[in-house]
Write a protein that holds these residues in place. Structure first.
Motif, mmCIF file in Angstrom:
data_model
loop_
_atom_site.group_PDB
_atom_site.id
_atom_site.type_symbol
_atom_site.label_atom_id
_atom_site.label_comp_id
_atom_site.label_asym_id
_atom_site.label_seq_id
_atom_site.Cartn_x
_atom_site.Cartn_y
_atom_site.Cartn_z
ATOM 1 N N TYR A 290 44.833 28.565 -17.522
ATOM 2 C CA TYR A 290 44.856 27.216 -16.928
ATOM 3 C C TYR A 290 46.097 26.998 -16.062
ATOM 4 N N ARG A 291 47.130 27.803 -16.284
ATOM 5 C CA ARG A 291 48.389 27.715 -15.522
ATOM 6 C C ARG A 291 48.846 26.254 -15.354
ATOM 7 N N PRO A 292 49.032 25.544 -16.459
ATOM 8 C CA PRO A 292 49.389 24.126 -16.351
ATOM 9 C C PRO A 292 50.865 23.921 -16.035
ATOM 10 N N ASP A 293 51.152 22.803 -15.373
ATOM 11 C CA ASP A 293 52.545 22.364 -15.264
ATOM 12 C C ASP A 293 53.035 21.922 -16.638
ATOM 13 N N VAL A 294 52.142 21.214 -17.346
ATOM 14 C CA VAL A 294 52.514 20.642 -18.645
ATOM 15 C C VAL A 294 51.469 21.045 -19.683
ATOM 16 N N TYR A 295 51.942 21.573 -20.793
ATOM 17 C CA TYR A 295 51.057 21.998 -21.898
ATOM 18 C C TYR A 295 51.247 21.033 -23.064
ATOM 19 N N ILE A 296 50.157 20.386 -23.463
ATOM 20 C CA ILE A 296 50.205 19.435 -24.580
ATOM 21 C C ILE A 296 49.293 19.979 -25.680
ATOM 22 N N PRO A 297 49.859 20.326 -26.833
ATOM 23 C CA PRO A 297 49.020 20.912 -27.892
ATOM 24 C C PRO A 297 48.224 19.854 -28.635
ATOM 25 N N SER A 298 47.197 20.302 -29.333
ATOM 26 C CA SER A 298 46.437 19.395 -30.196
ATOM 27 C C SER A 298 45.875 20.182 -31.369
ATOM 28 N N HIS A 299 45.204 19.471 -32.258
ATOM 29 C CA HIS A 299 44.570 20.063 -33.440
ATOM 30 C C HIS A 299 45.593 20.709 -34.376
ATOM 31 N N HIS A 300 46.841 20.249 -34.305
ATOM 32 C CA HIS A 300 47.878 20.865 -35.146
ATOM 33 C C HIS A 300 48.166 20.050 -36.400
ATOM 34 N N ASP A 301 47.642 18.814 -36.462
ATOM 35 C CA ASP A 301 47.888 18.054 -37.685
ATOM 36 C C ASP A 301 46.850 18.410 -38.748
ATOM 37 N N ALA A 302 47.053 17.912 -39.945
ATOM 38 C CA ALA A 302 46.216 18.331 -41.071
ATOM 39 C C ALA A 302 46.093 17.204 -42.070
ATOM 40 N N SER A 303 45.278 17.460 -43.063
ATOM 41 C CA SER A 303 45.168 16.515 -44.175
ATOM 42 C C SER A 303 46.450 16.613 -45.005
ATOM 43 N N PHE A 304 46.432 15.969 -46.151
ATOM 44 C CA PHE A 304 47.610 16.044 -47.021
ATOM 45 C C PHE A 304 47.680 17.378 -47.764
ATOM 46 N N ASN A 305 46.963 18.402 -47.258
ATOM 47 C CA ASN A 305 47.128 19.738 -47.845
ATOM 48 C C ASN A 305 48.410 20.414 -47.367
ATOM 49 N N ASN A 306 49.141 19.746 -46.467
ATOM 50 C CA ASN A 306 50.450 20.231 -45.999
ATOM 51 C C ASN A 306 50.387 21.446 -45.087
ATOM 52 N N LEU A 307 49.240 21.714 -44.510
ATOM 53 C CA LEU A 307 49.169 22.904 -43.665
ATOM 54 C C LEU A 307 48.934 22.542 -42.196
ATOM 55 N N TRP A 308 49.922 21.913 -41.588
ATOM 56 C CA TRP A 308 49.863 21.696 -40.143
ATOM 57 C C TRP A 308 49.988 23.051 -39.437
ATOM 58 N N ARG A 309 49.457 23.124 -38.228
ATOM 59 C CA ARG A 309 49.572 24.360 -37.438
ATOM 60 C C ARG A 309 50.856 24.283 -36.621
ATOM 61 N N ALA A 310 51.661 25.314 -36.708
ATOM 62 C CA ALA A 310 52.974 25.283 -36.062
ATOM 63 C C ALA A 310 52.840 25.328 -34.541
ATOM 64 N N THR A 311 53.526 24.419 -33.851
ATOM 65 C CA THR A 311 53.482 24.419 -32.388
ATOM 66 C C THR A 311 54.705 25.125 -31.781
ATOM 67 N N GLU A 312 55.804 25.103 -32.484
ATOM 68 C CA GLU A 312 57.044 25.639 -31.887
ATOM 69 C C GLU A 312 56.944 27.124 -31.506
ATOM 70 N N PRO A 313 56.334 27.974 -32.348
ATOM 71 C CA PRO A 313 56.208 29.381 -31.924
ATOM 72 C C PRO A 313 55.401 29.529 -30.635
ATOM 73 N N LEU A 314 54.402 28.653 -30.452
ATOM 74 C CA LEU A 314 53.612 28.714 -29.208
ATOM 75 C C LEU A 314 54.483 28.322 -28.022
#
Ligand SMILES: [Zn+2]
Length: 350
Positions: A290-314
């Motif tokens: 997509y070669r974006p100027d700005v990359y906005i992540p999504s789908h990284h939050d989670a239920s209270f199971n505490n397993l959000w998807r990490a965005t910082e490594p990306l």
């Protein structure tokens, strides 16, 4: 002393509430500054426009708000576009700060794919707002069993020739592909979660079961022909790519991107593959395509199971490869505003 000329201009520029920092200070982005300057409430309010919040004042401003999972609200020239509709997630999820019933205004609803965590409120919000709801065949098939006027539903395959034209923007559906996390990995982490994570109560389980019925379950078509990327092009050429699952890039997406070159903003789901080298690989594939100027992540939050998807490594990996790319991640409903007159197409003189 009479103040004239340059000095007066400097004093006015500095403002009464104290001088603005003259370096790119992160505090420029916070309420500390916006409270004492004449900043557009459409770009500071955490109330969605679809629930009655303020629109941006300037017609060229695009306001984007992330509202959990792959949901976004886009507001441009008085039009409200909802990307995915998964708002009433149940009490086992962090609250988003509004309910589906609060969403009273939308001009268009685009559903990336038919799993419950992308479409559970499409029918109710569609019925309340009267907005057209656009999705893949398997998504619309599910919606036809729900309480919404069928005349609002539009099926797209993403295989070309389906451009949807609206007054201030157009939408091109492009066939994508759903994420396919390695089964062994998912099973192993599920076992670990079962042993370690907080568990939903029996009431919460019942609640989740009811919500789950509002989405497509166990249909392979969602993976291969039910995940649609949407390319939204504003009337001044500003481009937004919406991709609500972290799967492989398809030939359809490659062809579209070869044609247009790049997008201004990519709203992309983080892969569900848990392990960083796999999620990073997916994000790099999306960024390269997509070669974006700005990359906005999504789908990284989670239920209270505490397993959000990490965005910082990306972010680290993408910026290592594309140093000029900007990553932006905000809280639920926190606006991100763009001056859309500054866009890739115009900079290229297109
Ligand atoms: Zn899915």
């Amino acid at each position: 002393m009479k103040i004239t000329g340059t000095l007066a201009v400097l004093l006015i520029a500095a403002g009464c509430g104290g001088a603005m920092p003259s370096v790119p200070d992160p505090r420029n982005d916070t309420g500390l500054v916006t409270q004492r300057t004449n900043v557009d409430p459409g770009c500071t309010s955490t109330q969605l426009v679809s629930t009655g919040g303020p629109q941006p004042r300037n017609p060229s401003t695009l306001a984007i708000r992330w509202t959990g999972f792959a949901n976004f609200e886009l507001v441009y020239k008085g039009k409200v576009i909802l990307l995915d509709t998964y708002f009433d997630r149940g009490s086992f999820f962090p609250p988003l700060g509004f309910k589906a019933a609060d969403v009273k205004r939308a001009d268009l609803i685009l559903i990336g794919h038919g799993h419950v965590d992308h479409m559970s409120d499409a029918a109710s919000v569609g019925a309340r707002t009267g907005a057209p709801v656009v999705g893949a065949p398997v998504t619309i098939e599910k919606l036809r069993t729900q309480n919404i006027n069928p005349s609002q539903l539009r099926t797209v395959t993403g295989r070309g020739g389906e451009e949807l034209q609206f007054s201030n923007f157009k939408v091109e559906p492009i066939l994508g592909r759903h994420g396919e996390p390695p089964a062994q990995l998912v099973a192993a982490f599920r076992r670990a979660l079962d042993e370690t994570a907080p568990k939903p109560s029996s009431e919460q389980l019942a609640e989740l079961k009811t919500i789950r019925q509002l989405g497509v379950v166990g249909d392979q078509r969602v993976i291969t022909e039910g995940t649609i990327a949407f390319l939204i092009t504003l009337d001044n050429g500003f481009r937004i790519m919406f991709r609500d699952s972290g799967g492989r890039v398809t030939d359809y997406e490659k062809a579209a991107m070869q044609r247009i070159g790049a997008v201004d903003v990519a709203l992309v789901a983080v892969s569900a593959s848990i392990i960083q080298d796999i999620t990073v690989r997916a994000a790099l594939e999306h960024a390269r395509t997509y070669r974006p100027d700005v990359y906005i992540p999504s789908h990284h939050d989670a239920s209270f199971n505490n397993l959000w998807r990490a965005t910082e490594p990306l972010f680290q990996a993408i910026k290592a490869e594309h140093p000029k790319l900007i990553t932006v991640s905000r809280n639920y409903r926190e606006p991100i505003c763009f001056d859309t007159e500054n866009n890739i197409l115009r900079r290229k003189g297109g």
